[in-house]
Structure formats: C-alpha cells, structure tokens
Design a protein around this motif. Sequence first.
Motif, mmCIF file in Angstrom:
data_model
loop_
_atom_site.group_PDB
_atom_site.id
_atom_site.type_symbol
_atom_site.label_atom_id
_atom_site.label_comp_id
_atom_site.label_asym_id
_atom_site.label_seq_id
_atom_site.Cartn_x
_atom_site.Cartn_y
_atom_site.Cartn_z
ATOM 1 N N ASN A 74 0.813 -1.222 0.000
ATOM 2 C CA ASN A 74 0.000 0.000 0.000
ATOM 3 C C ASN A 74 0.848 1.275 0.000
ATOM 4 O O ASN A 74 0.296 2.369 -0.098
ATOM 5 C CB ASN A 74 -0.928 0.020 1.212
ATOM 6 N N PRO A 97 -0.214 3.321 3.596
ATOM 7 C CA PRO A 97 -0.889 4.288 2.717
ATOM 8 C C PRO A 97 -0.460 5.733 2.971
ATOM 9 O O PRO A 97 -0.439 6.542 2.039
ATOM 10 C CB PRO A 97 -2.372 4.083 3.055
ATOM 11 N N LYS A 108 2.672 6.281 1.105
ATOM 12 C CA LYS A 108 2.363 6.468 -0.323
ATOM 13 C C LYS A 108 1.938 7.911 -0.600
ATOM 14 O O LYS A 108 2.357 8.509 -1.603
ATOM 15 C CB LYS A 108 1.256 5.502 -0.728
#
Length: 587
Positions: A512, A569, A572
Amino acid sequence: MLKADNIASIRQYYLAVLVTICLISILVIRFFQLQVLDYDQYSKKANTNRIRKVTTSAPRGLILDRNGVILVDNLPTYILNAVPGELDQKEETFELISKIVNYNPNALSKSYSRYYRGRFIPTRLAKDLTFEQISRLEENRLDLQGVYYQQFPERYFPSIVNAAHILGYVKEVDKGIRQSLIDPNQYELGDIIGWSGLEKSYETYLKGVHGIQFYQVDAFGREAGYVEDFPPRDPEPGNNIITTIDIEIQYNIEKIMENKRGVILVGIPETGEILGAVSKPDFNPDLFTGRIMEKDWNNLINDKDKPLVNRFTQGLYPPGSIVKMITGAVLMDHQDFDPHLEQVCDGAYQYGDRVFGCWNTQGHGKVDLTSAIAQSCDIYFYRTIHYYDIDKLAKYFYNFGFGNIAGIDIEGEAKGTIPTKAYMDKRYGRFGWSTGALLNFSIGQGEILVTPIQVLKYTNILATRGNTFKPHLVRSDVFIENKDSLIPYEDWDRIIFDMGQAVSHQKGTGKNADPLINGVDVYGKTGTAENPHGEDHAWFIGWMSFLGNNYSIVVLLENAGSGGAVAAPIAKTVFNNIISLNNMASK
C-alpha cells in the motif's frame, strides 16, 4: 574704653591654632578624597541620578527553510519598564498604570518582583503592549515618574507550517533561569532565551549582542535628550540559521497528521538531512512568544496526549517487525544458515510451555528469508532462534543505530532500550527470564524500545548500505559519518531486495506504500507493534528512489492498528507529494 585682660595662656593659644589647623586639614583631605581620589565612584552615583542607561535588545537570528523561506522571524512589540529608585509611590503608580492601559495591577507587582535586581536597574513591568496603550501612557507621562517604555523584538512565526517540535520555543529570563545559566552575565532579566528545539540547540548562534543607549533625565524621570559623553552602542542581530526542512514537505505531512497521534519523518538517506518532521499532537509556538496565559499553560501540561513531548526524539516505542532486517543480518552472519531454506508457518509455534503466534493466524505456509521479510512472517524467525543469542542480537541492534542517541541537533533525545543478557539478569534476576525472550526480541517486541529518530537513522543506514551521516535539521558543511553497521556486500543486496519485495510483491505487507508510477522504486517494511498500554502501534519505514534521488521515510501512528493497512498508505501519500513537487520544480 575698658579692656578685659587676656586670661588665655600662650600654650592654650597654640593648642587652639593646632586644633584649627587639624580640622581644616581634615576638611581639605576629605575634600581631596571626594573630588579626586573617589571621583569615579561619586561621578557614577551622580550620573545615575541624571543618566538613564537603557539596554536595547538585539533581534534573534532568523530561522529559514532549505530554500530560504522564513520559518521564524522577529516582530517588534512594546515593553514597559520602571527604575525602582525613581518610583515615587510604587503601588499608586501600578494602580494608575492599570487604569490607563487596562492591565491587572497584581500582574504588574508580580512582574516587578520577578525582574527586580536593584534600585537603579530597569525592571520589567509589562510586555506586549499595543501602540494605543503606549499612546495613553505617553499622555500621562508626568504622573508616571520612573516609568518608561521601549521596543522589544518578539519571536514571530510567519510561515504556513507549525513545526513546533523542530523550531522549539523561547522563554523570558527571570531570576531563576538566570541563576541556572553557566554565564548569567550574558543575559539580563527579561531577555529571551531558547528553551527547546532549534531555538535552544543553536542559542549561541541565534542570540545577538545588546545595544546600549544613554539618556539624560530630569528630576521627574523625563528624558531630556542623549548624553554626548557616553556614545551609544547599536545592537548586533543574531546569526541566521538555514535548516534542512523543505516547507512544502513539512506542510504536507502536518496536514496528513491532523487529528492523529504519532510521527512522520522524511529525509535524504545519503546526507542525513531531514526534509520534514512532525510530532502530533503538538502546540502552537505563538503561545510562547509573549506572556503565556496560565489557562493555556495548564491546558498544555494537563493534556493526556502530551503535546509538549517531542515524540520523534523522546517517544519510546516497541519497533515490531520493522527490525526484522537486523534479525536477518544476524542470521546471515551464521555459517550454517541458508537463506533459501524454507520454514513452515502454520500460524503458531510452541517453544517450551508457551505458544507464540504469527500475526497471520492462518499461517504463511512455506517461507524463506525473503518471503518472511516481505510477508512479515513471525514464525520464520521463531524457528531460526538457534542461529543467534541475545548478546549477538543486541550487538547488531547497536550497530544499526539503536540503544544510543541518533545525534540529531535537538537536545533531550532518549536512548531507548536494547536488552542484553546483563540487562535481563539485572531486571529479572538470573533465573527470572528464559531464552524464549529471544523470540520476542527477534521480531522487535519485548523489552526493546526505540525512538522514531533512531528508526530514521536505521532506515538511512539500510538505504545507503551503512554509508550515511547523522540525522540533522540545520545545514552544515561538517558531517559525522556512521560507519558502525557495515555487513558483507552480498548481505546488503539481499536485505534491500527483500525490502523491495515487501512493497512490490502481491503478498508484500507494504504494497500500500507503492505509488505505482514508472521510474519510482520503493523499498520498505511494515510493523505492527504490540502495545501493553492499548491498541497496537502502526509502523512503516523505507525509502523511495526517484529521478536519481532517494527519500527516506518513517511513519508511526500510535494505537492505530496494522502497519500495512494504516501506515503504508500514508507513506504512499507522502511519496506522491514529493513526486508532484519534483515535477512542478522541473517545469
């Protein structure tokens, strides 16, 4: 004309003359002492009555981001001072001031007591007065004998970022602070001094040199011009410092961490420069530029989330699986270890009379070292316990930057805890613990505690194969290199490949964090650290290679759950922001 006989003898006459001569001599000698020998002493006392020495505060140096954007500036404000020896009726004067400027008289008295040093040394009464308040005081100047005002450079934060735990804050020097200083003569009561963050670490650079101005005053304390015999000295501003912070990256990670608890650190692995650092919850540094209200201070120190604590230097957390690369390095250091040999993970492993579980209760099946790191399998490391011991594991932890301060240029950094046999014996007794503790240590649990800044240093070591520098927040031409964690070259290849698999492989726990953009390579490791005080902490560490540059990252979210589901995440999002900033800069 009748004349009285002179009944005084010649002896009495000479005695009287002698006494007269002695008295005149004493007067002449005393006069000579006062006018010549003690001229300087009494001249100074006389000048004290007619001359007012006013110290002009020097502006502190600016704090800038790496591109020259001002993070901390100075804003002129007004302070009110009084010369105690010139105050006619102190309490009445304070009452009058309070009526004129709507100021609490008790606050004036407290400030007077706090900063008082002598009858003829200016004492601060109030700070942060507005121009309107100063104007009203000027209108009542004749009734305020011994009271005067002056400008004071106060800290000001004009940028779009908070950066509270990076920049730190300043305090006013009072009697207690002044007495605690190594050289109290460098500061006067009411000066400001760096108290945390970069403000404290670089105090000697940021602090300027006071200026001095001499004013002639009349019997009512009114200024009547300058004293020509005493030339003024202009204040010398402090030196500016340029940080490594990129304000755009800092702003982005602060927005990401709103209403969260934890840390994000972004850096350049090769240099140790920190591009962004946030510890949440934090505080508004503007609270400390002037008089912090008692209510605001109590709210800060009583807040259960501890916003004054700098989590990236002082927060201690179990690292969880993010340290499995260290355990892998220890395994590869054993001559009988085969990284390609598969171990079976069925979700649980019994060691002695205890059963240790894997985070994946269904099991990972057959895994080797690469897939164990990529999928963060715990059972693999439990089954390979016979290849290492507690002291060897501790040695590698130390070599990778744990168990000691990372050396960041902010004071108050915690060392953390890396257990050794001696540590466990001391804490639990020789027979109070067992070899089974190694199972917890191998996956970053148990008594191991680390700080996020140590984790950033560790990440930089991984990204550069050990050729990095200490993490730092101020740009410098002098770097202290880290050379303590070198392992064989082929071992570096495997560790970096395994971290790449953790992000790029379909079963990788860090997938992720991958922006999925051509030309962008991400290496990382997730961690879900068990927390005895609540929900698990979520970790992600790693780095992104993009356009020939590397960017390291540490994400820690307190009590947030799975590192792969929560922290990855966020990494990211940060990587995407850096990519966007680079694309904008190249246009």
